[in-house]
Every structure is written in structure tokens, then in C-alpha cells.
Design an enzyme around this catalytic site. Structure first.
Site, short mmCIF file in Angstrom:
data_model
loop_
_atom_site.label_atom_id
_atom_site.label_comp_id
_atom_site.label_asym_id
_atom_site.label_seq_id
_atom_site.Cartn_x
_atom_site.Cartn_y
_atom_site.Cartn_z
N SER A 131 0.23 14.00 5.60
CA SER A 131 -0.67 13.26 6.49
C SER A 131 -1.75 12.45 5.81
CB SER A 131 -1.33 14.23 7.48
OG SER A 131 -0.40 14.77 8.36
N SER A 168 -1.11 12.18 10.05
CA SER A 168 -2.04 12.17 11.16
C SER A 168 -3.41 11.60 10.81
CB SER A 168 -2.24 13.60 11.67
OG SER A 168 -2.78 14.42 10.66
N LYS A 198 -12.38 12.86 9.14
CA LYS A 198 -11.43 13.06 10.22
C LYS A 198 -12.02 13.98 11.29
CE LYS A 198 -6.43 14.24 10.47
NZ LYS A 198 -5.31 14.71 9.63
#
Length: 453
Positions: A154, A130, A55
Site C-alpha cells: 500500500s 491504500s 494517513k
């Protein structure tokens, strides 16, 4: 387990470049990683030759790391995250920086400044957030595992929307050094895999005290993969029947009962609990208040001057700050920062009240977990939402926000698919007391075996 032989036959530099070309439209990837420039000493071959994505809120030295925010466009950290170093030192090959909701603030995958990430199986549905990009590239088979971060849900909720494993370990046992802070008392490194054993192997690699992380803790367990089989152990498993009234989809409900029945037949004891759901009804608002205030504090250095994109040069500080934050943040981030200021300065003392209620929430969930080995709940209330029918503020739906409780009290938490049907997949979540990650893996692995028979 990871197919090392498959990946050793592939030229990963060529493969990476082809992936970048093919994924311009789905926005799951922000950019390629030049893995040849990271000179990290190899300590083992546990992950030898296995490619992964990470990420874009994990720092990589001399590599663009924007956390999908305009205000950090062009920012290249001068240090590398501990998680990244550990993976590479165990032989894994980093090839992709993955997309996310800006600054990891969002649950849909639709708020990135690099474009929205939709469900890989149906672009009319969300991939979740996310950690949307990291979820996407495991679900569609691009890489066998990918690293995300989990502050509320997330990693685990996106995993449920695509039918993969999503894992959040006990808070503190995996270093957060190099992970951009959102809300440090909630933030946890997490990851996506295709089966439970792969997830356990990653915890073997990543757990451990790190002096560079002030919140780092020693794990009380090791050998998560080696000791993953239940053998003759029979667990006490708690369920909360009252949560079922919040389930919106019949497939979710039926597969939850399927999981319970499989475990019953396997000899495990199912124990029903009736906690004070009134306390849990406050979970979302407590999370919004406390995490937003932590986020505002942690991101106060995003001025447009210190690093990243300076939106207007040769101006006064306040004018430049206003310019940078007006153009540099999207609506979701601005909204959370405004919440934080209302919570901090309101005469109602919302922040202090939220902290007290958070303690009550933690105490209530711990009462359940102390009496059993694990808690089993549906990961989500329904299937992946259509992008035109989103409701992210359903504060009265206790189950919709239940995963956040395991961030609040620091528990390990794993989302396990029961039915894998693309964007119509269903999952259950297994959690336990902090530092009991091994119990979570053992039961998840057993349930995975039972479900595949």
C-alpha cells in the site's frame, strides 16, 4: 535532502489552509491538522520546519480520525500515535490528514468515503492504494514527505505509479502504536519521499523499540543516512528471470533491464535464481484469507455504539449493529469481512491451510535472500491502470502480488523510480532479509546515483 530553508520562509498555517482550499476536487486531503495544539517536546532539529502529511488511520489526540470510514465519522482518539510524536519531536510540522481506501482495505485509492483519489498526473488513472492521499501530496509537491501504512503493497505500489520513493521498513522496528490495525502480522508503517536519502533519514527518526507496541522490535542497525554510501562494497544481487513473463508493459521491462545493467557496470554481481513459483502463486489468496480474518478480528469493536457514528439510537444491540455496519462500511470492506468468515468456519479449514502455505512462501523467499545481499524485481507489472480497466484479482500473476511477500516475511522493501514520467513512471523494488534495511538503502542510493548520471 529536505530543503529546510525553503520551508522556513513559508507561513505553514497559511500554506496549509490554501492547500485545503485547492484540493477539494482531488480528494487527497481529508482535513487540516491544527499543529499548534500538539505540545510535544522537541528533541532534535533533524526535520526542523519540514511539513508533512499523515494517513488518516493514525490516531491523533482530539483530532478527527476516521480511516475514511462512515462508521468512524466524528471519532476523535484520546491518544496520539508514536510515529506522529517522533516526527514532531524532531521538528517536523504536521499539516494534513490524507485520504485512503476505507480502513486501508484496497489497492486503488477509489474506495474512500471522502471521495476517490486519482493519479495526480492524469485523473483517468489510479494513484494506487491504500495510501493514496499520502502518495498524491508527495508526488504533486505539496509536502516533501508523507506517512502511510503498508499491509500488502500500500505504499510501494502507489509510489511506483507516480514516480516517488516508497519505503516499507522491517516489520516491527517502527512502532505501530496509534496505527489502526488492519492485519497486524502484515501491517507496517511506511512513507513517501522524493529521494532515498530522505527516506533513510526518516528511518533514523522513526526506528526504535516502543513499549506501547506489543509487536515492537529493536533494530539491529542505526545511522541509516550517515552510512548510506556503498563506498567500495560490491553486492550480490539476485534476480528472478521467470518473473519477466508476467510483465505487461515494455517500458517496465526495459527499465528493469536498465537498472540491472547499471548495477552490473558498477561491479555488482547479478545472480539468477529459479525459485518454486508455484508456491508464490498462492501469495494473493493467502494474503486475502489471513489478512481478512485478522481485519475482521481487529475491527470487531466497530459496532456503531462504542465510538464514532451511532447510526440509530435507542434500539436493540443487534438492530443497531446491523444498521451501523450496513451503512457504515463500503463494499470492499464488507467483502473482506465475508471472506474472513468463510475462511474461519469452512469445513475446508481455509485459514489453517493458508497459514501453512504462508510459512512455505516465507521459507522460499528467505532461501533466496539468505544467499545474496538484496533481491531486485520490477515494482509493478505495468504502468498506472486506467480507472475503467482495473483488475485487482489477478491471482495467477505472481509478479503483481510479489511485494506482498515482503509483508509476509517482514522484509524491508523500497520502490525506486527509474523513469519519472507522471502516471507513466516505472520503478524497481529492492528488498533484503529482515533487519537489513541498511543494505536496501545503500543499494537504492547507489542505483539512484547511477540512474541520474
Amino acid at each position: 535532502m529536505f530543503n529546510k530553508e525553503k520551508w522556513k520562509k513559508i507561513n505553514l498555517a497559511f500554506y496549509r489552509d490554501e492547500v485545503i482550499k485547492s484540493k477539494k476536487e482531488d480528494h487527497s486531503i481529508i482535513e487540516a491538522i491544527d499543529f499548534t495544539k500538539f505540545k510535544i517536546e522537541k528533541k532534535s532539529q533533524l526535520l526542523d520546519g519540514i511539513p508533512f502529511g499523515i494517513k488518516d488511520n493514525f490516531s491523533l489526540e482530539d483530532t478527527n480520525t476516521s480511516s475514511a470510514s462512515k462508521i468512524l465519522k466524528g471519532f476523535k482518539p484520546n491518544y496520539t500515535s508514536t510515529v506522529f510524536k517522533k516526527l514532531v519531536s524532531n521538528g517536523a510540522i504536521p499539516i494534513l490528514k490524507t485520504n485512503l481506501d476505507e480502513l486501508a482495505m484496497g489497492g486503488t485509492g477509489l474506495t474512500s468515503n471522502h471521495g476517490p483519489v486519482y493519479n495526480p498526473f492524469n485523473k483517468e488513472h489510479i494513484a494506487g492504494g491504500s495510501s493514496s492521499g499520502s502518495n498524491y501530496i508527495v508526488a504533486d509537491g505539496t509536502v516533501p514527505f508523507s506517512i502511510g501504512s503498508d499491509t500488502g503493497d500500500s505504499v510501494r505500489k502507489p509510489a511506483a505509479y507516480t514516480g516517488v520513493i516508497g519505503y516499507k521498513p522491517t516489520w516491527g522496528i517502527v512502532s505501530r502504536y496509534g496505527l489502526f490495525d488492519f492485519a497486524p502480522t502484515w501491517d507496517t508503517v511506511g512513507w513517501f519521499t522524493n529521494n532515498v536519502k530522505e527516506s533513510a533519514l526518516l528511518l533514523d527518526v522513526l526506528q526504535g523499540y516502543d513499549s506501547l507496541d506489543a509487536s515492537s522490535l529493536h533494530s539491529t542497525d542505526k545511522n541509516f543516512l550517515e552510512e548510506i554510501n556503498l563506498e567500495n562494497e560490491k553486492y550480490k544481487i539476485s534476480i528472478i528471470p521467470e518473473l519477466e513473463k508476467y510483465i505487461k508493459d515494455d517500458e517496465v521491462r526495459n527499465d528493469y533491464h536498465k537498472a540491472i545493467d547499471l548495477l552490473k557496470k558498477d561491479g555488482h554481481e547479478i545472480i539468477e535464481f529459479k525459485p518454486n513459483l508455484k508456491i508464490f502463486e498462492s501469495t494473493l489468496i493467502v494474503y486475502r484469507i489471513v489478512s481478512s480474518l485478522e481485519a475482521f478480528t481487529c475491527n470487531s469493536n466497530l459496532t456503531g455504539f462504542l465510538f464514532g457514528n451511532n447510526f440509530k439510537k435507542d434500539v436493540g444491540y443487534l438492530e443497531g449493529l446491523n444498521e451501523a455496519r450496513t451503512k457504515g462500511f463500503n463494499y470492499e470492506v464488507k467483502k473482506r469481512f465475508l471472506w474472513s468468515q468463510e475462511a474461519r468456519y469452512s469445513k475446508e479449514k481455509y485459514y489453517l491451510k493458508a497459514l501453512k502455505i504462508r510459512r512455505l512462501i516465507n521459507d522460499e523467499i528467505n532461501k533466496i535472500l539468505e544467499k545474496v545481499d538484496v533481491l531486485l524485481i520490477p515494482t509493478t507489472t505495468d504502468l498506472s491502470s486506467n480507472i475503467n480497466n482495473l483488475n485487482t484479482f489477478d491471482s495467477k500473476n505472481v509478479l503483481n502480488n510479489f511485494l506482498t511477500i515482503f509483508n509476509s516475511n517482514g522484509s524491508p522493501s523500497l520502490s525506486l523510480p527509474i523513469t519519472k514520467k507522471g502516471h507513466q513512471s516505472t520503478s524497481v523494488n529492492i528488498s533484503s532479509l529482515p533487519f537489513q534495511d541498511k543494505k536496501v538503502f545503500k543499494l537504492a542510493n547507489r542505483l539512484e546515483e547511477l540512474n541520474e548520471k
